[in-house]
Design a protein around this motif. Structure first.
Motif, short mmCIF file in Angstrom:
data_model
loop_
_atom_site.label_atom_id
_atom_site.label_comp_id
_atom_site.label_asym_id
_atom_site.label_seq_id
_atom_site.Cartn_x
_atom_site.Cartn_y
_atom_site.Cartn_z
N TYR A 217 0.86 -1.18 0.00
CA TYR A 217 0.00 0.00 0.00
C TYR A 217 0.90 1.24 0.00
CZ TYR A 217 -3.72 -3.22 1.34
OH TYR A 217 -4.60 -4.27 1.38
N PRO A 218 0.90 2.03 -1.07
CA PRO A 218 1.75 3.22 -1.11
C PRO A 218 1.24 4.32 -0.18
CG PRO A 218 0.42 3.10 -3.09
CD PRO A 218 0.15 1.84 -2.33
N LEU A 219 2.15 4.88 0.59
CA LEU A 219 1.87 5.99 1.48
C LEU A 219 2.68 7.18 1.01
CD1 LEU A 219 0.76 7.14 4.26
CD2 LEU A 219 2.91 6.32 5.24
N ARG A 220 2.04 8.30 0.77
CA ARG A 220 2.74 9.47 0.27
C ARG A 220 3.54 10.11 1.40
NH1 ARG A 220 -0.83 13.18 -3.45
NH2 ARG A 220 -1.07 11.11 -4.38
N SER A 221 4.80 9.75 1.47
CA SER A 221 5.67 10.23 2.54
C SER A 221 7.11 9.85 2.19
CB SER A 221 5.28 9.60 3.88
OG SER A 221 6.19 9.94 4.90
N THR A 222 8.05 10.43 2.92
CA THR A 222 9.44 10.00 2.80
C THR A 222 9.71 8.95 3.87
OG1 THR A 222 10.26 11.71 4.31
CG2 THR A 222 10.12 12.28 1.97
N MET A 223 10.73 8.15 3.67
CA MET A 223 11.07 7.12 4.64
C MET A 223 11.47 7.76 5.98
SD MET A 223 11.24 3.91 5.30
CE MET A 223 11.51 2.84 3.90
N ALA A 224 12.25 8.83 5.93
CA ALA A 224 12.69 9.48 7.16
C ALA A 224 11.50 10.00 7.96
CB ALA A 224 13.65 10.62 6.85
N ALA A 225 10.50 10.57 7.27
CA ALA A 225 9.36 11.15 7.97
C ALA A 225 8.51 10.07 8.62
CB ALA A 225 8.51 11.97 6.99
N ILE A 226 8.27 8.97 7.92
CA ILE A 226 7.41 7.94 8.50
C ILE A 226 8.16 7.12 9.54
CG2 ILE A 226 7.92 6.14 6.80
CD1 ILE A 226 4.53 7.00 8.44
N GLU A 227 9.48 6.99 9.40
CA GLU A 227 10.25 6.22 10.38
C GLU A 227 10.18 6.87 11.76
OE1 GLU A 227 14.76 4.34 10.93
OE2 GLU A 227 14.37 5.93 9.47
N GLU A 228 10.15 8.19 11.79
CA GLU A 228 10.07 8.90 13.07
C GLU A 228 8.76 8.64 13.79
OE1 GLU A 228 10.61 12.97 12.18
OE2 GLU A 228 12.78 12.82 11.82
N ARG A 229 7.74 8.20 13.06
CA ARG A 229 6.41 8.02 13.65
C ARG A 229 6.07 6.56 13.92
NH1 ARG A 229 2.56 12.21 10.41
NH2 ARG A 229 1.23 11.76 12.21
N LEU A 230 7.06 5.67 13.72
CA LEU A 230 6.85 4.25 13.98
C LEU A 230 7.43 3.88 15.34
CD1 LEU A 230 7.79 2.79 10.48
CD2 LEU A 230 5.49 3.07 11.43
N ASP A 231 6.90 2.82 15.93
CA ASP A 231 7.36 2.33 17.23
C ASP A 231 8.78 1.81 17.11
OD1 ASP A 231 7.77 1.19 19.67
OD2 ASP A 231 6.05 -0.17 19.60
N PRO A 232 9.77 2.45 17.73
CA PRO A 232 11.17 2.01 17.58
C PRO A 232 11.45 0.66 18.22
CG PRO A 232 11.01 3.73 19.25
CD PRO A 232 9.65 3.62 18.62
N THR A 233 10.59 0.18 19.10
CA THR A 233 10.80 -1.15 19.69
C THR A 233 10.39 -2.25 18.72
OG1 THR A 233 8.60 -1.22 20.71
CG2 THR A 233 10.39 -0.20 21.98
N ARG A 234 9.64 -1.91 17.69
CA ARG A 234 9.15 -2.90 16.75
C ARG A 234 9.77 -2.73 15.37
NH1 ARG A 234 3.93 -2.71 17.78
NH2 ARG A 234 3.85 -4.78 18.77
N PHE A 235 9.95 -1.48 14.91
CA PHE A 235 10.45 -1.22 13.56
C PHE A 235 11.89 -0.73 13.61
CE2 PHE A 235 5.87 -0.87 13.22
CZ PHE A 235 5.60 -1.56 12.05
N VAL A 236 12.73 -1.27 12.72
CA VAL A 236 14.14 -0.90 12.71
C VAL A 236 14.60 -0.74 11.26
CG1 VAL A 236 14.83 -3.33 12.77
CG2 VAL A 236 16.46 -1.58 13.47
N ARG A 237 15.42 0.29 11.03
CA ARG A 237 15.97 0.51 9.69
C ARG A 237 17.02 -0.56 9.40
NH1 ARG A 237 16.82 4.81 5.77
NH2 ARG A 237 15.15 5.92 6.82
#
Length: 290
Positions: A217-237
């Motif tokens: 599902y495409p989300l109109r955003s940059t990776m940096a912007a959406i990464e800041e809004r994800l749970d860091p305990t679950r999502f990792v670059r």
């Protein structure tokens, strides 16, 4: 709950690249045949083969240039919210497009006429190129319009994710800074996707594809912007273009280059660059490495 991918969509996605190539080739053939017939009627005094050479040499060069236009449109997307920024770049791109088209077209015509034992004369370049540029300008933006329409159709079929907006009145139901759910719109329907169900995210130009149950599902955003809004305990670059959900990670396969391949529970493989590999192993645990 998001619907499972339909058979029709999976089949289309699998054959998308050949289908796109077939579309452009088929469109070029139909357009060239029609234009050749019209040109033959308009230029009845010349040899019957000449109008066909004119049209086919032009179409062949344009067909070769289609990938360049696709790349330009990916770099400067032509959408309702971006067209003001993208339009100047596309206007500028019409100039090299026309130069390459006219130069290649004339070279092919010279070759074809030489094979026929006659000489091809394009005429004076100044008025000749001006005339061709006006046609190329129209052709360039027709191709851009077809690309934009096809993307709009594909997004409506595939579904497009959006962040939940804060309400006009009262406090939000969930934190806007770290969303727990995403709104997906698909063919006039809307449903919510839980953030924890996202298997991985992939950067794709001005979009970030959210992978959920085998569907992107495409989300109109940059990776940096959406990464800041994800749970860091679950999502990792894990890569310049990928963020992985640790809950779906099954195995880390080291490579000789220092990079790694990540295998998810559903068997999917995503890359992990050397820069993020050590951090990932610390987070995920040594038991997962092979």
């Amino acid at each position: 709950m998001p619907p499972t991918p339909t058979l029709e969509y999976r089949d289309f996605h699998r054959w998308r690249r050949p289908a796109e190539v077939a579309f452009w080739v088929g469109l070029a053939i139909l357009n060239t045949v029609f234009n050749s017939m019209v040109a033959q009627i308009d230029h009845a005094r010349v040899a019957a083969w000449e109008p066909w050479v004119w049209e086919w040499t032009s179409s062949l060069v344009i067909l070769v240039l289609v990938p360049a236009i696709l790349a330009a449109e990916r770099r400067w997307p032509f959408r309702f919210d971006t067209w003001r920024t993208s339009l100047p770049w596309h206007l500028l791109a019409t100039v090299p497009f026309s130069l390459v088209h006219v130069t290649g077209m004339v070279a092919l015509r010279v070759l074809a006429y030489r094979v026929a034992g006659v000489r091809y004369d394009f005429g004076r370049w100044e008025p000749g190129f001006g005339y061709e540029y006006l046609k190329d300008f129209r052709t360039y933006f027709i191709i851009i319009a077809l690309i934009s329409l096809s993307r709009l159709w594909l997004v409506r079929w595939q579904g497009e994710a959006r962040l939940l907006a804060a309400p006009d009145e009262g406090p939000p139901v969930e934190p806007v800074e770290r969303p727990e759910r995403f709104l997906v719109r698909k063919l006039g329907r809307e449903f919510l996707v839980n953030a924890r169900e996202i298997e991985w995210l992939q950067a794709a130009g001005n979009y970030v594809n959210l992978r959920v149950r085998g569907r992107d599902y495409p989300l109109r955003s940059t990776m940096a912007a959406i990464e800041e809004r994800l749970d860091p305990t679950r999502f990792v670059r894990v890569h310049r273009s990928y963020v992985a959900n640790l809950d779906f990670l099954a195995e880390i396969e080291p490579l000789d280059t220092g990079d790694a391949r990540l295998k998810l529970r559903d068997g999917a493989i995503i890359p992990c660059s050397r820069r993020y590999r050590a951090q990932l192993r610390e987070r995920f645990g040594e038991a997962a490495a092979v």
